[in-house]
Design a protein around this motif. Structure first.
Motif, PDB file in Angstrom:
ATOM      1  N   ASP A   1       2.810   2.077  -2.958  1.00 28.96           N
ATOM      2  CA  ASP A   1       1.868   2.301  -4.068  1.00 28.96           C
ATOM      3  C   ASP A   1       1.944   1.203  -5.122  1.00 28.96           C
ATOM      4  O   ASP A   1       1.681   1.440  -6.304  1.00 28.96           O
TER       5      ASP A   1
ATOM      6  N   VAL B   1       0.837  -1.208   0.000  1.00 25.70           N
ATOM      7  CA  VAL B   1       0.000   0.000   0.000  1.00 25.70           C
ATOM      8  C   VAL B   1       0.869   1.254   0.000  1.00 25.70           C
ATOM      9  O   VAL B   1       0.695   2.153  -0.840  1.00 25.70           O
TER      10      VAL B   1
ATOM     11  N   ALA C   1      -7.208   1.307  -1.786  1.00 24.76           N
ATOM     12  CA  ALA C   1      -6.112   0.363  -2.033  1.00 24.76           C
ATOM     13  C   ALA C   1      -6.482  -1.031  -1.549  1.00 24.76           C
ATOM     14  O   ALA C   1      -6.245  -2.027  -2.241  1.00 24.76           O
TER      15      ALA C   1
END
Length: 299
Positions: free
Chosen positions: A187, A184, A234
């Motif tokens: 990214d 997460v 996410a």
């Protein structure tokens, strides 16, 4: 009923053969595979027929097989991965879909992933939880082929977990949460949306601390560069299995990841696994884990 058990384990026959020969630092002793000072009782772990019996008993179409986490051995390199993957090929049947093993920390990992993807044998990949830093070349390949990618906790090095079986009871959920946090905050799920990550054991601690992660981003805490997706979005890109042994936690998983992303898994044949499969969560894994057959060139 039908459907697939997303989370089962077998020891590949090539690994057993190497252990009987004393190769790769392996041994067989008193009915156990000895690997890096860890002992894996052979019994059902070395018996595909026992897994097929589980499939029939649960009225499933099949099971998705990965190696036990003691066999990740990322310091063993490409030769170890070749041995493991050959054994997984030998295990693959219409009822047993296998997840390939990558030499994740080796420079050859992207090319290994690309090669395995084109065989039409592997239904995806299983990863442990070492540091994920510097793995963009691997993520790029997995993204391009939209690979189902099971994230299974490896061993935690925290010596405080040696009592009360906490290496498993607490260490495993922590390791999975750490892996999810890395994906997460770096990214990875935002930049490589094609990868279909699935977190074992309900994602470990992930759902419980997701709000804290977002708070850290909102408050610009040290070391954080805000990823392209809010944490809530996410996490909706992950799948998780349902091996949590708690109805309240299952409800939280549905709220955090989406009910349609909670998959049936047993962790067969380990004692900390589930005793049965829930039919409603067993069907989605079919499309997700169909054997890959896509040629890709690692960049």
């Amino acid at each position: 009923m039908g459907g697939w058990d997303i989370h089962t384990h077998l020891i590949p026959p090539t690994v057993l053969s190497a252990a009987h020969k004393g190769e790769f630092g392996l041994a067989v002793d008193s009915g156990s595979l000895v690997v890096d000072e860890e002992r894996l009782p052979l019994k059902r772990l070395a018996d595909p027929a026992a897994l097929l019996h589980w499939i029939d008993e649960q009225d499933l179409d099949g099971a998705v097989v990965s190696v036990p986490p003691a066999l990740f051995r990322y310091d063993a390199g490409v030769e170890w991965a070749e041995l493991v993957n050959q054994g997984l090929r030998e295990l693959a049947t219409p009822q047993l879909r296998v997840l390939g093993h990558l030499p994740l920390l080796d420079a050859e990992a992207p090319s290994v992933a690309a090669s395995l993807a084109g065989e039409g044998v592997f239904g995806g990949f299983a990863l442990g939880t070492p540091s994920y830093a510097g793995l963009d070349p691997v993520w790029r390949v997995l993204h391009e082929i939209e690979a189902f990618t099971l994230v299974h906790p490896g061993h935690s090095g925290d010596e405080r977990l040696q009592s009360f079986y906490l290496t498993n009871l607490l260490g495993n959920p922590y390791e999975t949460g750490l892996a999810a946090a890395s994906l997460v905050f770096a990214d990875v799920v935002g930049r490589f949306p094609g990868i279909r990550f699935c977190l074992c054991h309900g994602g470990g601690v992930t759902a419980a601390v997701a709000g804290r992660w977002q708070r850290g981003i909102d408050q610009a805490r040290p070391g954080i560069v805000a990823p392209s997706l809010p944490v809530v979005d996410a996490l909706r890109r992950f799948y998780v299995d349902d091996v949590v042994h708690d109805e309240g936690m299952l409800e939280l998983l549905g709220k955090t990841f989406g009910a349609e992303r909670v998959l049936a898994g047993s962790d067969w044949p380990f004692p900390m696994g589930s005793d049965s499969i829930v039919a409603a969560r067993a069907t989605a894994a079919d499309e997700l884990t169909r054997p890959l057959a896509q040629e890709v060139v690692a960049q």
